[in-house]
Scaffold this active site. Structure first.
Site, short mmCIF file in Angstrom:
data_model
loop_
_atom_site.label_atom_id
_atom_site.label_comp_id
_atom_site.label_asym_id
_atom_site.label_seq_id
_atom_site.Cartn_x
_atom_site.Cartn_y
_atom_site.Cartn_z
N ASP A 33 -5.90 9.12 -9.73
CA ASP A 33 -5.87 9.64 -11.09
C ASP A 33 -5.40 8.57 -12.06
O ASP A 33 -4.86 7.54 -11.66
CB ASP A 33 -4.96 10.88 -11.15
CG ASP A 33 -3.56 10.60 -10.62
OD1 ASP A 33 -2.84 9.81 -11.25
OD2 ASP A 33 -3.19 11.16 -9.56
N ASP A 37 -10.14 7.98 2.89
CA ASP A 37 -9.97 7.64 4.30
C ASP A 37 -11.31 7.57 5.02
O ASP A 37 -11.38 7.21 6.19
CB ASP A 37 -9.08 8.67 5.00
CG ASP A 37 -7.61 8.28 4.94
OD1 ASP A 37 -7.32 7.15 4.53
OD2 ASP A 37 -6.75 9.11 5.28
N LYS A 73 0.90 -1.16 0.00
CA LYS A 73 0.00 0.00 0.00
C LYS A 73 0.93 1.21 0.00
O LYS A 73 1.63 1.46 0.97
CB LYS A 73 -0.88 -0.01 1.25
CG LYS A 73 -1.81 1.19 1.36
CD LYS A 73 -2.70 1.01 2.59
CE LYS A 73 -3.56 2.23 2.87
NZ LYS A 73 -4.28 2.09 4.14
N GLU A 77 -21.85 -11.67 13.51
CA GLU A 77 -21.16 -10.82 12.54
C GLU A 77 -20.26 -11.67 11.63
O GLU A 77 -20.17 -11.44 10.43
CB GLU A 77 -20.31 -9.77 13.27
CG GLU A 77 -21.14 -8.68 13.91
CD GLU A 77 -20.33 -7.77 14.84
OE1 GLU A 77 -20.74 -6.61 15.00
OE2 GLU A 77 -19.30 -8.22 15.40
C1 DGJ Z 1 -3.44 7.32 5.37
C2 DGJ Z 1 -4.16 6.17 4.73
O1 DGJ Z 1 -5.15 6.61 3.87
C3 DGJ Z 1 -4.71 5.29 5.84
O2 DGJ Z 1 -5.46 4.25 5.28
C4 DGJ Z 1 -3.55 4.76 6.64
O3 DGJ Z 1 -2.75 3.94 5.84
C5 DGJ Z 1 -2.74 5.91 7.21
N1 DGJ Z 1 -2.37 6.83 6.18
C6 DGJ Z 1 -1.51 5.41 7.91
O4 DGJ Z 1 -0.71 6.41 8.34
#
Ligand code: DGJ
Length: 709
Positions: free
Chosen positions: A515, A529, A457, A595
């Site tokens: 993008d 987020d 990620k 759940e």
């Molecule tokens: C921003 C990301 O969008 C979140 O999902 C997470 O990974 C935090 N940063 C971690 O610092």
């Protein structure tokens, strides 16, 4: 008429008041302009709030509520943390484009000033007073100085990627705008005389505006009317503008932001602008979106993830934030594996001294207190549960509290003799530099080779400011923003070449760099987020105009939701999140048996409908900005023989009229069975509709699986 007290300047006319105030930092704030008030200091109207991605001047330390980006400015500056339109832009002799103006003093005179050589309203001592406020840049010691020189080379100050002239201006400009945690809200405005423009000066495509925009006829909607879409295949600052002239023509341009752009072209050299992709649909938005989705899935996302099934993952961020260890991760994975979840993603906090966002970025060595034996010990434990392993990184950033920064302070963007603004308490690494890029590449290569890591990620958690590179001569600093993006692309491409099976998910505080440029390297991007299912309906709606659901990272999280405090049923969270690159973001080890049963069921359904969701045609059946009662969308197979329709309701009310949903995208002449029950002609389902049963409670959901007989 002029009242001054404690550096508050209040200018009264008969009916109006205009006020500014030099605050404790010497920033001249604009406090009021409106109907006449008393002489009160009106700065109490300004609320100091921590806004994500709005940096804080060096002198305020880690106090995040004070940002030039959010304070009302009397005369806005540039490059030091205010991303709105600058009132002044200067190129300094060190090549930086930073102007930081602070209050120096003031003078009051009777009468009205005059401007030499220029027309101006005039007055006398009887009817006018003049206030002069002096601001100064503490570093350059000058208010403003402009230098002009003649160079042997050409300097590009703007290079658009596309310029389209339309013989008509009876069009609407459609843009996708927002903010951190609420990205890509659709805005639609008719063209008016002059220029309408959106863009980003943040060094990234940004949460605030997306580099996908549309023009359409006034009557265009999902099913009718001429519309045009343009996507800039670029992840840095951009601008998209449309100008309607007095002759009712429209000119439309999209390209790299001209903000601080100055590219020296040596004789014989070439400059390549980013690509702008264009799609025109004579039949409304849905047909246009289908073409974008197909084009991005098949001509932008690259192998192997172009066609490869994406893992259903669980990410520990919202479950633990920075506070986890190997045992906690294994506990989550142990709870996840029986539910059909494919991968555990370990988020921020696994390295160096990183136990909050105040430090640690740059020191990319495993924190063995949290993870004894490192990744080589942890990953096999996850794999033994039948799951793959992925990891969070933020390679473009450095914390001042890190060994990397202490060893190489010049690797972070900052201009000579200035302390740079922090964003989320961190600085940005200078990716224009080969040595920085090599270091980052080597560092993460080692990590990727230290264990069987299948997914990265790739996060990016602040906007650029103080953009100045020690590796670039002063006269070429106008190239830094673009060279930064070229550097980023180079590093991403190296990872792609050397780790072809690695899935990289883009992220920038959620969707701050969502993008077409990033999608070339990262086939999916964390959409926002904000994981609240109801807010996500809007975010997914806006995102879907250009980007396919397979590109939208989308997770079920805990309730009450971390961002909104809202509680939605687990079923609804699943229905919303599974229309994307699906996953979970909560502590599964805390889930109840009930759940867990729901999750196992929705995971099985997601896998069953995977192809339909990821490669089917996406239909927006309602607009969540207009219809608050319910939101509906559909995935329809390209041969129209199968469809999955999802409906999510808003807040409950008594005695609502009954609801009939007209489906779209089916074949009128085929007969379809709905949820394994009754059958109807496609024409019936599309023209007469299908009744949606009344559901008690807020934010309920239902899915219809429609299959041709
Ligand atoms: C921003 C990301 O969008 C979140 O999902 C997470 O990974 C935090 N940063 C971690 O610092």
């Amino acid at each position: 008429m002029i009242h001054i007290k404690n550096n508050v300047f209040t200018l009264h006319t008969q009916r109006t008041t205009y006020q500014m105030k030099a605050d404790a930092h010497g920033v001249l704030l604009h406090t009021y302009y409106g109907a006449r008030t008393g002489n009160d200091d009106l700065s109490h109207l300004i609320q100091l709030v921590d806004r994500g991605f709005s940096p804080n001047p060096s002198e305020v330390g880690h106090y995040r509520n004070y940002s030039l980006d959010t304070l009302p400015q009397e005369y806005s500056t540039c490059g030091v943390g205010d991303y709105r339109m600058p009132a002044i832009v200067a190129q300094n002799t060190d090549g930086s484009h930073l102007v930081d103006l602070r209050f120096q003093g003031f003078a009051v005179h009777s009468g009205k000033y005059a401007l030499e050589g220029l027309p101006a309203f005039y007055g006398t001592a009887d009817d006018a007073d003049t206030l002069t406020v002096t601001l100064q840049d503490p570093t350059t010691h000058l208010t403003v100085e402009l230098y002009y020189g003649v160079f042997a080379e050409i300097r590009l100050l703007r290079a658009s990627s596309v310029c389209l002239d339309f013989p008509q201006d009876n069009l609407d400009f459609m843009t996708f705008d927002g903010r951190h945690t609420m990205e890509r809200e659709l805005n639609r405005t008719p063209l008016r005389p002059g220029v309408q423009q959106i863009g980003s000066v943040r060094g990234t495509s940004s949460h605030q505006h997306n580099p996908f925009v549309m023009l359409c006829e006034h009557n265009a909607d999902e099913t009718h009317g001429l519309c045009f879409g343009a996507a800039l295949v670029y992840s840095g600052g951009f601008e998209a503008a449309v100008e309607s002239n007095p002759f009712h023509d429209a000119r439309f341009t999209v390209g790299i932001s001209a903000h601080h752009f100055c590219w020296t072209l040596e004789p014989g050299a070439a400059f390549t602008t980013p690509e702008a992709a264009l799609i025109c649909s004579p039949d409304g938005f849905t047909a246009m979106s289908h073409r974008w989705h197909r084009a991005i899935r098949t001509h932008l996302c690259r192998d192997p993830y172009k066609g490869r099934r994406r893992p259903l993952l669980v990410n520990n961020w919202e479950a633990t934030l920075f506070h986890f260890d190997a045992e906690k991760l294994v506990e989550i994975a142990r709870a996840a594996a029986p539910l059909g979840i494919d991968m555990l993603v370990m988020d921020d906090g696994w390295f160096g001294t990183r136990s909050s966002d105040l430090g640690g970025l740059g020191d990319w060595t495993v924190n063995e207190e949290k993870l004894p034996g490192g990744l080589a010990a942890l990953v096999p434990r996850i794999q033994a549960l039948g799951m793959d392993f992925g990891i969070w990184v933020e390679p473009e950033m450095v914390s001042e509290d890190s060994n990397l920064y202490r060893a190489h302070p010049d690797w972070a963007f900052h201009a000579p003799n200035r302390s740079p603004s922090r964003g989320r308490s961190q600085l940005v690494l200078d990716f224009t530099r080969q040595d920085v890029r090599d270091f980052i590449y080597d560092t993460f290569c080692k990590i990727l080779r230290s264990a069987d890591i299948r997914y990265l990620k790739w996060d990016f958690n602040r906007s650029l400011s103080d953009v100045w590179s020690a590796a670039i001569p002063p006269e070429r600093q106008g190239e830094v923003y673009h060279r930064y993006i070229l550097g980023l692309y180079e590093v991403l491409e190296r990872f792609r070449q050397d780790f072809p099976d690695l899935l990289i998910e883009g992220c920038s505080g959620g969707g701050g760099r969502f993008d077409a440029g990033m999608l070339y390297y990262t086939p999916q991007i964390w959409c926002s987020d904000n994981t609240d299912a109801i807010d996500r309906l809007r975010i997914h709606y806006g995102t879907s105009f250009c980007y396919p659901v397979s590109s939208m990272g989308s997770h079920v999280s805990a309730v009450p939701n971390e961002q909104t405090g809202r509680t939605t049923p687990l079923e609804t969270r699943g229905v919303v999140a599974m229309s994307g690159a699906f996953g979970y973001e909560l502590d599964l080890s805390q889930a109840t048996e009930e759940e867990r049963a729901t999750m196992a069921r929705q995971n099985a359904e997601y896998q069953k409908y995977y192809d339909l969701i990821h490669t089917g045609d996406y239909y927006r059946l309602t607009n969540p900005f207009e219809n608050e009662r319910y939101t509906a969308w559909a995935h329809v197979s390209p041969d129209k023989r199968e469809a999955l329709i999802s409906v999510v309701t808003g807040t409950a009310h008594s005695a609502l009229p009954s609801l009939t949903l007209r489906l779209r995208g089916l074949d009128e002449s085929l007969r379809y069975q709905v949820n394994g029950g009754s059958s109807f002609w496609g024409s019936t389902l599309m023209h007469a509709g299908y009744p949606i049963p009344a559901m008690q409670g807020d934010y309920r959901s239902i899915q219809l699986h429609v299959v041709a007989e």
